[in-house]
Scaffold this motif. Structure first.
Motif, PDB file in Angstrom:
ATOM      1  N   GLN A  90       0.833  -1.201   0.000  1.00 11.94           N
ATOM      2  CA  GLN A  90       0.000   0.000   0.000  1.00 11.94           C
ATOM      3  C   GLN A  90       0.874   1.261   0.000  1.00 11.94           C
ATOM      4  O   GLN A  90       1.914   1.313   0.650  1.00 11.94           O
ATOM      5  CB  GLN A  90      -0.917   0.029   1.234  1.00 11.94           C
ATOM      6  CG  GLN A  90      -1.951  -1.085   1.268  1.00 11.94           C
ATOM      7  CD  GLN A  90      -1.356  -2.425   1.675  1.00 11.94           C
ATOM      8  OE1 GLN A  90      -0.646  -2.508   2.667  1.00 11.94           O
ATOM      9  NE2 GLN A  90      -1.637  -3.460   0.893  1.00 11.94           N
ATOM     10  N   ILE A  91       0.400   2.272  -0.728  1.00 10.01           N
ATOM     11  CA  ILE A  91       1.095   3.562  -0.764  1.00 10.01           C
ATOM     12  C   ILE A  91       1.003   4.224   0.607  1.00 10.01           C
ATOM     13  O   ILE A  91      -0.055   4.251   1.235  1.00 10.01           O
ATOM     14  CB  ILE A  91       0.496   4.475  -1.844  1.00 10.01           C
ATOM     15  CG1 ILE A  91       0.757   3.883  -3.238  1.00 10.01           C
ATOM     16  CG2 ILE A  91       1.085   5.884  -1.758  1.00 10.01           C
ATOM     17  CD1 ILE A  91       0.138   4.688  -4.364  1.00 10.01           C
ATOM     18  N   LYS A  92       2.130   4.759   1.072  1.00  9.08           N
ATOM     19  CA  LYS A  92       2.204   5.427   2.371  1.00  9.08           C
ATOM     20  C   LYS A  92       2.671   6.873   2.178  1.00  9.08           C
ATOM     21  O   LYS A  92       3.234   7.239   1.142  1.00  9.08           O
ATOM     22  CB  LYS A  92       3.185   4.693   3.290  1.00  9.08           C
ATOM     23  CG  LYS A  92       2.903   3.206   3.467  1.00  9.08           C
ATOM     24  CD  LYS A  92       1.638   2.963   4.262  1.00  9.08           C
ATOM     25  CE  LYS A  92       1.426   1.475   4.518  1.00  9.08           C
ATOM     26  NZ  LYS A  92       0.198   1.215   5.309  1.00  9.08           N
ATOM     27  N   SER A  93       2.461   7.678   3.211  1.00  7.26           N
ATOM     28  CA  SER A  93       2.962   9.055   3.163  1.00  7.26           C
ATOM     29  C   SER A  93       4.467   9.094   3.370  1.00  7.26           C
ATOM     30  O   SER A  93       5.158  10.015   2.900  1.00  7.26           O
ATOM     31  CB  SER A  93       2.271   9.910   4.228  1.00  7.26           C
ATOM     32  OG  SER A  93       2.513   9.380   5.534  1.00  7.26           O
ATOM     33  N   GLN A  94       4.999   8.070   4.073  1.00  3.67           N
ATOM     34  CA  GLN A  94       6.429   7.953   4.302  1.00  3.67           C
ATOM     35  C   GLN A  94       6.743   6.524   4.704  1.00  3.67           C
ATOM     36  O   GLN A  94       5.866   5.783   5.130  1.00  3.67           O
ATOM     37  CB  GLN A  94       6.889   8.902   5.412  1.00  3.67           C
ATOM     38  CG  GLN A  94       6.295   8.525   6.785  1.00  3.67           C
ATOM     39  CD  GLN A  94       6.765   9.431   7.903  1.00  3.67           C
ATOM     40  OE1 GLN A  94       6.753  10.651   7.764  1.00  3.67           O
ATOM     41  NE2 GLN A  94       7.190   8.851   9.008  1.00  3.67           N
ATOM     42  N   ILE A  95       8.001   6.129   4.550  1.00  2.00           N
ATOM     43  CA  ILE A  95       8.485   4.864   5.104  1.00  2.00           C
ATOM     44  C   ILE A  95       9.781   5.145   5.840  1.00  2.00           C
ATOM     45  O   ILE A  95      10.501   6.102   5.518  1.00  2.00           O
ATOM     46  CB  ILE A  95       8.716   3.777   4.026  1.00  2.00           C
ATOM     47  CG1 ILE A  95       9.687   4.259   2.943  1.00  2.00           C
ATOM     48  CG2 ILE A  95       7.404   3.305   3.420  1.00  2.00           C
ATOM     49  CD1 ILE A  95      10.078   3.173   1.941  1.00  2.00           C
ATOM     50  N   ILE A  96      10.066   4.324   6.831  1.00  2.00           N
ATOM     51  CA  ILE A  96      11.290   4.477   7.612  1.00  2.00           C
ATOM     52  C   ILE A  96      12.209   3.308   7.310  1.00  2.00           C
ATOM     53  O   ILE A  96      11.826   2.141   7.493  1.00  2.00           O
ATOM     54  CB  ILE A  96      10.984   4.528   9.123  1.00  2.00           C
ATOM     55  CG1 ILE A  96      10.056   5.705   9.437  1.00  2.00           C
ATOM     56  CG2 ILE A  96      12.272   4.642   9.932  1.00  2.00           C
ATOM     57  CD1 ILE A  96       9.577   5.750  10.880  1.00  2.00           C
ATOM     58  N   LEU A  97      13.399   3.602   6.828  1.00  2.00           N
ATOM     59  CA  LEU A  97      14.387   2.570   6.538  1.00  2.00           C
ATOM     60  C   LEU A  97      15.283   2.388   7.757  1.00  2.00           C
ATOM     61  O   LEU A  97      15.789   3.358   8.323  1.00  2.00           O
ATOM     62  CB  LEU A  97      15.239   2.952   5.321  1.00  2.00           C
ATOM     63  CG  LEU A  97      14.490   3.184   4.001  1.00  2.00           C
ATOM     64  CD1 LEU A  97      15.483   3.347   2.856  1.00  2.00           C
ATOM     65  CD2 LEU A  97      13.513   2.067   3.704  1.00  2.00           C
ATOM     66  N   LYS A  98      15.482   1.140   8.148  1.00  2.00           N
ATOM     67  CA  LYS A  98      16.291   0.803   9.310  1.00  2.00           C
ATOM     68  C   LYS A  98      17.525   0.019   8.866  1.00  2.00           C
ATOM     69  O   LYS A  98      17.418  -0.977   8.143  1.00  2.00           O
ATOM     70  CB  LYS A  98      15.481  -0.029  10.308  1.00  2.00           C
ATOM     71  CG  LYS A  98      14.170   0.621  10.757  1.00  2.00           C
ATOM     72  CD  LYS A  98      14.389   1.923  11.495  1.00  2.00           C
ATOM     73  CE  LYS A  98      14.991   1.686  12.871  1.00  2.00           C
ATOM     74  NZ  LYS A  98      15.116   2.962  13.640  1.00  2.00           N
ATOM     75  N   LYS A  99      18.691   0.478   9.315  1.00  2.00           N
ATOM     76  CA  LYS A  99      19.964  -0.127   8.927  1.00  2.00           C
ATOM     77  C   LYS A  99      19.987  -1.626   9.207  1.00  2.00           C
ATOM     78  O   LYS A  99      19.684  -2.068  10.320  1.00  2.00           O
ATOM     79  CB  LYS A  99      21.117   0.555   9.668  1.00  2.00           C
ATOM     80  CG  LYS A  99      22.490  -0.028   9.353  1.00  2.00           C
ATOM     81  CD  LYS A  99      23.578   0.694  10.144  1.00  2.00           C
ATOM     82  CE  LYS A  99      24.940   0.078   9.876  1.00  2.00           C
ATOM     83  NZ  LYS A  99      26.008   0.771  10.646  1.00  2.00           N
ATOM     84  N   GLY A 100      20.341  -2.403   8.176  1.00  2.11           N
ATOM     85  CA  GLY A 100      20.483  -3.845   8.326  1.00  2.11           C
ATOM     86  C   GLY A 100      19.185  -4.612   8.421  1.00  2.11           C
ATOM     87  O   GLY A 100      19.197  -5.840   8.558  1.00  2.11           O
TER      88      GLY A 100
END
Length: 220
Positions: free
Chosen positions: A66-76
């Motif tokens: 689903q399309i989001k307003s933002q995503i958070i990328l987490k290292k590893g």
């Protein structure tokens, strides 16, 4: 007199050899400097820039996200809250083979130009429909070698690990989609067009509209 002439010629030959050797060493030195500059330039230069056009995620193991307003990328790990987040493989087919394998498919990226191409062929494909987390524009993702770094927005960094291999789920979504994203070239080689996979090297929040800066891997 003849001895004097021989001595003079010998000295001239030595001088010629000296300048020849200096010239060769100079060429080698210049070549080494140019190669070093090329490597440094390749390592530090943004070779291309593009944009994020959509960000998507899903907490469930479904084909589309689903399309989001933002995503958070987490290292590893990958995309926070996404079903494919983790240090070990999360795609079901790979889990079935060996659940201890490292997760090299934490983030899936697809170029929006592929959506345009498919829609012209009669398909109806929107961001997230093919399971990508990040939809891009202006970057030839398929041409990037493994090890390329994508600096996305202000902080996030994703390292490309390889092409996504189109699977039968594409045909379940829309009939004929697998063949359209896995055509053959003029000599019979498979061309995988369904985007690329990557791992997160640095945390960051990613929004639609964020700039993407591409760094190529170092030359061998």
């Amino acid at each position: 007199c003849s001895a004097s002439i021989i001595t003079t010629l010998s000295r001239l030959n030595m001088v010629d050899f000296y300048y020849f050797r200096v010239g060769v060493l100079g060429v080698i030195a210049i070549s080494t400097i140019l190669l070093s500059l090329r490597r440094n330039s390749n390592n530090n230069k943004d070779i291309h820039r593009g944009r994020v056009t959509a960000v998507c995620s899903s907490s469930e193991h479904k084909f589309s996200k689903q399309i989001k307003s933002q995503i958070i990328l987490k290292k590893g790990l990958g995309v926070e809250g996404d079903a494919h987040m983790g240090t070990t493989v999360k795609h079901r087919s790979r889990v079935a083979r060996d659940p201890s394998q490292p997760n090299l498919r934490q983030v899936h990226l697809i170029h929006s130009e592929l959506h345009d191409e498919l829609n012209l062929q009669g398909f109806n494909v929107m961001p997230g429909d093919m399971g990508e987390n990040i939809t891009t524009k202006g970057i030839d993702l398929l041409d990037l070698p493994s090890g390329s770094l994508l600096h996305i927005g202000s902080d996030a960094v994703v390292e490309i690990t390889g092409l996504r291999n189109p699977c039968k789920q594409l045909d379940t979504f829309q009939e004929g989609l697998m063949a359209a994203t896995r055509p053959f070239d003029e000599v019979g080689n498979v061309v995988r067009k369904a985007g690329v996979m990557g791992v997160v090297l640095h945390d960051g929040v990613v929004f639609s509209g964020d700039e993407i800066r591409v760094h190529m891997p170092a030359l061998p």
